[in-house]
Design an enzyme around this catalytic site. Structure first.
Site, short mmCIF file in Angstrom:
data_model
loop_
_atom_site.label_atom_id
_atom_site.label_comp_id
_atom_site.label_asym_id
_atom_site.label_seq_id
_atom_site.Cartn_x
_atom_site.Cartn_y
_atom_site.Cartn_z
N TYR A 198 42.51 14.26 -14.35
CA TYR A 198 42.60 13.86 -12.95
C TYR A 198 43.24 12.48 -12.81
O TYR A 198 42.90 11.55 -13.55
CB TYR A 198 41.20 13.88 -12.33
CG TYR A 198 41.07 13.18 -11.01
CD1 TYR A 198 41.89 13.51 -9.93
CD2 TYR A 198 40.12 12.18 -10.83
CE1 TYR A 198 41.77 12.86 -8.71
CE2 TYR A 198 39.98 11.53 -9.62
CZ TYR A 198 40.81 11.87 -8.56
OH TYR A 198 40.68 11.22 -7.36
N LYS A 206 32.43 17.10 -4.47
CA LYS A 206 33.12 18.37 -4.45
C LYS A 206 32.12 19.53 -4.27
O LYS A 206 31.42 19.59 -3.28
CB LYS A 206 33.96 18.51 -5.72
CG LYS A 206 34.84 17.28 -6.04
CD LYS A 206 35.76 16.89 -4.90
CE LYS A 206 36.84 15.89 -5.30
NZ LYS A 206 36.36 14.56 -5.68
#
Length: 384
Positions: free
Chosen positions: A102, A202
């Site tokens: 990421y 998330k």
């Protein structure tokens, strides 16, 4: 009797309020706690940075679901990662990262912790020789091997048990970012990992209304060091954020079932479209990590990446043409999101070996009706 996932998600850390009988524990919106004399703490609480009953409840819940012994809740996923590294590493130490990690994690380690003295090398985590070379680049100072599986956004699958053996042989700890899979679909600690990290923003929060992060471990020594830094640095989740995360976590299992079901349908449909060059989803039989994912995951999750034959222009147009899928950062909420990583979530790695293909869009497939999602993608693709 070992309780199932959904039972633990609903009940771990969630005893009813003993004073009122409230089934849902209250939110403790307080910064400090009264003491019965100097040092006379009620329930061990004195100041909100050091402990809060709402945050403790969430941490108990997270530890139970990841099969860990201790969990730590932070103000964001990156705050969790930063605190973890500062707790266990020191200047001169080395981290091996997956070569499609990421962008925010890479930026943290490269631009923030690099000047502090932490070095890093990247590797293809599916290639043992690549990992060994990256470990060797640390000249005996490799302390972490850090992997996402599935990875963001290339959806690579890494053998956690094999990588744990590699890390252990190098004298390093294996850190697994389990954000995409969630503890419902995958438990890295059971597969040999030492540390699990999450952006609880998330899927765990699940409703796009809270920011948070978490670290989960089994080892008491690691827990003591991480807990000290959590207290000393203070990047903790606030009580309301912790409560919202707990509320989301209670329905994680049922949501992930629907996310996975919808994502399978979307991935299969996209695979048949003329405008599509490649669909990256581990649930597809032709995905190179399909068999491994089937072994170490309960299901394949809700994230799908797509590469388009029309290149960057087609990817940009698709990202801006959907109606049910919302163009936005982040992922894992109940609503479907569309993302153009090259200029959004992964802009910080543009121009590096971690750069995301410019013809790629990332879909966070929500829990809407499957037919509506397919119809939306169909109308968007027709405009390319």
């Amino acid at each position: 009797m070992t309780e199932g996932f959904n039972t633990r998600a609903i009940h771990a850390g969630q005893a009813f309020d003993p004073t009122t009988g409230a089934v849902v524990p209250p939110v403790y919106l307080t910064s400090t706690f009264a003491q019965d004399g100097i040092g006379g703490l009620r329930g061990g609480y004195e100041y909100g940075r050091g402990g809060n009953p709402t945050r403790d409840a969430l941490q108990e819940q997270l530890a139970a679901l990841e099969n860990g012994t201790a969990a730590f809740s932070f103000s964001s996923g990156l705050a969790a990662e930063d605190s973890l590294i500062r707790a266990l590493l020191q200047p001169g130490d080395h981290i091996v990262l997956g070569n499609d990690v990421y962008g925010g994690t890479y930026r943290l380690i490269n631009r923030v912790l690099g000047p502090w003295g932490i070095s890093h090398a990247t590797a293809d985590m599916a290639d043992a020789a690549s990992v060994e070379a990256a470990v060797a680049a640390g000249n005996g100072r490799t302390r972490f091997v850090w992997v996402e599986t599935p990875s963001n956004p290339m959806m690579k699958i890494t053998d956690i048990a094999a990588l744990a053996d590699t890390a252990r042989a190098a004298g390093a700890l294996l850190v697994v970012d389990n954000t995409f899979a969630t503890p419902y679909l995958q438990n890295p600690l059971d597969l040999g990992a030492d540390i699990v990290v999450h952006s609880t923003t998330k899927y765990i929060g699940g409703h796009s209304d809270v920011i948070g992060g978490a670290v989960v471990v089994k080892d008491a020594g690691l827990a003591e060091k991480i807990g000290f830094v959590q207290f000393a640095v203070g990047a903790v989740s606030g009580p309301l954020d912790a409560w919202l995360t707990t509320r989301g976590l209670k329905t994680l299992g049922v949501r992930m079932d629907r996310h996975s079901s919808n994502a399978k349908a979307v991935a299969a449909w996209l695979s048949e479209q003329a405008a599509v060059e490649r669909v990256l989803y581990p649930g597809l039989a032709d995905h190179p990590g399909h068999e491994l994912a089937a072994r170490q995951m309960k299901d394949f999750g809700g994230m799908v990446s797509v590469q388009l034959k029309g290149g960057e222009a087609a990817a940009r147009k698709l990202a801006e043409s959907t109606r049910v899928f919302t163009l936005a950062e982040s992922l894992g909420g109940i609503e479907s999101l569309m993302n153009y990583p090259s200029e959004m979530t992964h802009a910080s790695v543009k121009g590096t070996e971690l750069a995301v293909p410019e013809n790629l869009v990332r879909l966070s497939v929500g829990i809407e009706d499957e037919a509506d999602l397919l119809e939306d993608l169909d109308q968007a693709l027709q405009g390319l």
